[in-house]
Design an enzyme around this catalytic site. Structure first.
Site, PDB file in Angstrom:
ATOM      1  CG  HIS A 177      -2.152  -0.725   1.345  1.00 52.62           C
ATOM      2  ND1 HIS A 177      -2.537  -1.520   2.309  1.00 52.62           N
ATOM      3  CD2 HIS A 177      -3.099  -1.085   0.230  1.00 52.62           C
ATOM      4  CE1 HIS A 177      -3.654  -2.024   2.088  1.00 52.62           C
ATOM      5  NE2 HIS A 177      -3.972  -1.869   1.032  1.00 52.62           N
ATOM      6  CB  CYS A 271      -2.606   0.404   8.672  1.00 48.58           C
ATOM      7  SG  CYS A 271      -1.201   0.245   7.520  1.00 48.58           S
TER       8      CYS A 271
HETATM    9  N1  ARG Z   1      -3.660  -7.208   6.642  1.00 48.07           N
HETATM   10  C1  ARG Z   1      -4.032  -5.807   6.037  1.00 48.07           C
HETATM   11  C2  ARG Z   1      -4.100  -6.353   4.468  1.00 48.07           C
HETATM   12  O1  ARG Z   1      -3.216  -6.929   4.000  1.00 48.07           O
HETATM   13  C3  ARG Z   1      -3.003  -5.152   6.412  1.00 48.07           C
HETATM   14  C4  ARG Z   1      -3.675  -3.496   5.791  1.00 48.07           C
HETATM   15  C5  ARG Z   1      -2.825  -2.452   6.238  1.00 48.07           C
HETATM   16  N2  ARG Z   1      -3.278  -1.154   5.920  1.00 48.07           N
HETATM   17  C6  ARG Z   1      -2.575  -0.342   5.131  1.00 48.07           C
HETATM   18  N3  ARG Z   1      -3.334   1.081   5.251  1.00 48.07           N
HETATM   19  N4  ARG Z   1      -1.413  -0.215   4.765  1.00 48.07           N
HETATM   20  O2  ARG Z   1      -4.830  -5.770   3.743  1.00 48.07           O
END
Ligand code: ARG
Length: 278
Positions: A177, A271
């Protein structure tokens, strides 16, 4: 002869209290793997996750933020990562359409919350994971693609928001992300991990932010960039020591928190935080 002041002065930083949405990790665990950080065989401690999350919540309250809460849902362990719940700007909430089945139900849950709390909801047509891949910096939205969010959603968001969307290609699966690879510092500057982007994306970043902080691999590896700033105070991973030093040097006030348990799901400070812009 002219005398020029070559001494570098640290600009005065301005804090703006934020309104954010968070989700208590009451049902947090790692029961599936959709990013390299997640290992369902490693044990997780939900009560520790809640405790660490509470520290982040308390930090925001101390900073004068308004923190709104969405109810966690049993069976949606990643719901704590509220940043993925949508992208909110000018009272409009662009809903999330998740990549993986495991998280798909979070999209409507967050959209329901936005609708019930006075936001105009834009139901998404294209796959996107909200603020996890859309960072508003001034009038630009830095938008990630390559692992989750689709380039089509970048166009969709440009139309909905009327902002300039800068598409950036992520190339390292550990930084899947854009909020794991870029930290917004204020409306004019960012910090980022160079190795997370392809060359055309780096050219865009260098042109837009010639004065950016370049993060170390070590700090990025504890999701140090996954931080949240009010323009002066920047809440970061406590273990991101070089990032902390660089922020201080630039006149910001880094505040370290330990979210090690939530790191097991591949997420950190940012996150867990969705900015609400009314
Ligand atoms: N386990 C989640 C996923 O893989 C983690 C999300 C992390 N969020 C972020 N905004 N980077 O989607």
């Amino acid at each position: 002869m002219t005398i020029t002041d070559t001494e570098s002065t640290t600009p005065a930083r301005q804090a703006t209290a934020k309104t954010v949405l968070m989700c208590r990790p009451d049902f947090f665990t790692v029961s599936y793997s959709i990013n390299p950080w997640m290992n369902p065989n490693d044990p997780t401690d939900t009560s520790l996750a809640v405790k660490q999350w509470q520290t982040l919540y308390d930090t925001y309250i101390e900073l004068g933020f308004e923190v709104e809460l969405i109810d966690p849902i049993d069976g949606l362990p990643d719901m704590v990562y509220a940043a993925n719940g949508g992208f909110v700007i000018d009272g409009k909430a662009y809903g999330a359409l998740f990549t993986y089945d495991e998280r798909k139900a979070e999209g409507p849950a967050y959209m329901d919350w936005f609708g019930a709390n006075g936001f105009t909801v834009a139901d998404p047509v294209n796959v996107n994971e909200g603020e996890g891949d859309f960072l508003l910096v001034g009038d630009n939205i830095l938008a990630g693609m390559g692992f989750r969010t689709s380039v089509e959603s970048h166009r969709e968001l440009a139309e909905i928001s009327g902002r300039n969307v800068v598409s950036l290609n992520l190339i390292n699966p550990s930084f899947y992300h854009v909020d794991t690879a870029i930290a917004k510092l204020d409306d004019t500057n960012i910090a980022y991990l160079e190795s997370a982007f392809d060359e055309p994306s780096l050219e865009k970043l260098r042109a837009l932010y010639p004065d950016a902080i370049l993060a170390t691999e070590e700090d990025a590896a504890v999701l140090g960039l996954n931080s949240y700033s009010d323009g002066y105070n920047i809440v970061i991973a406590a273990r991101a020591k070089d990032f902390e030093r660089q922020l201080k040097e630039r006149g910001y006030n880094p505040i370290g928190v330990d979210l090690s348990e939530l790191l097991l799901g591949g997420g950190g400070v940012k996150c867990c935080t969705l900015e609400l812009r009314r």
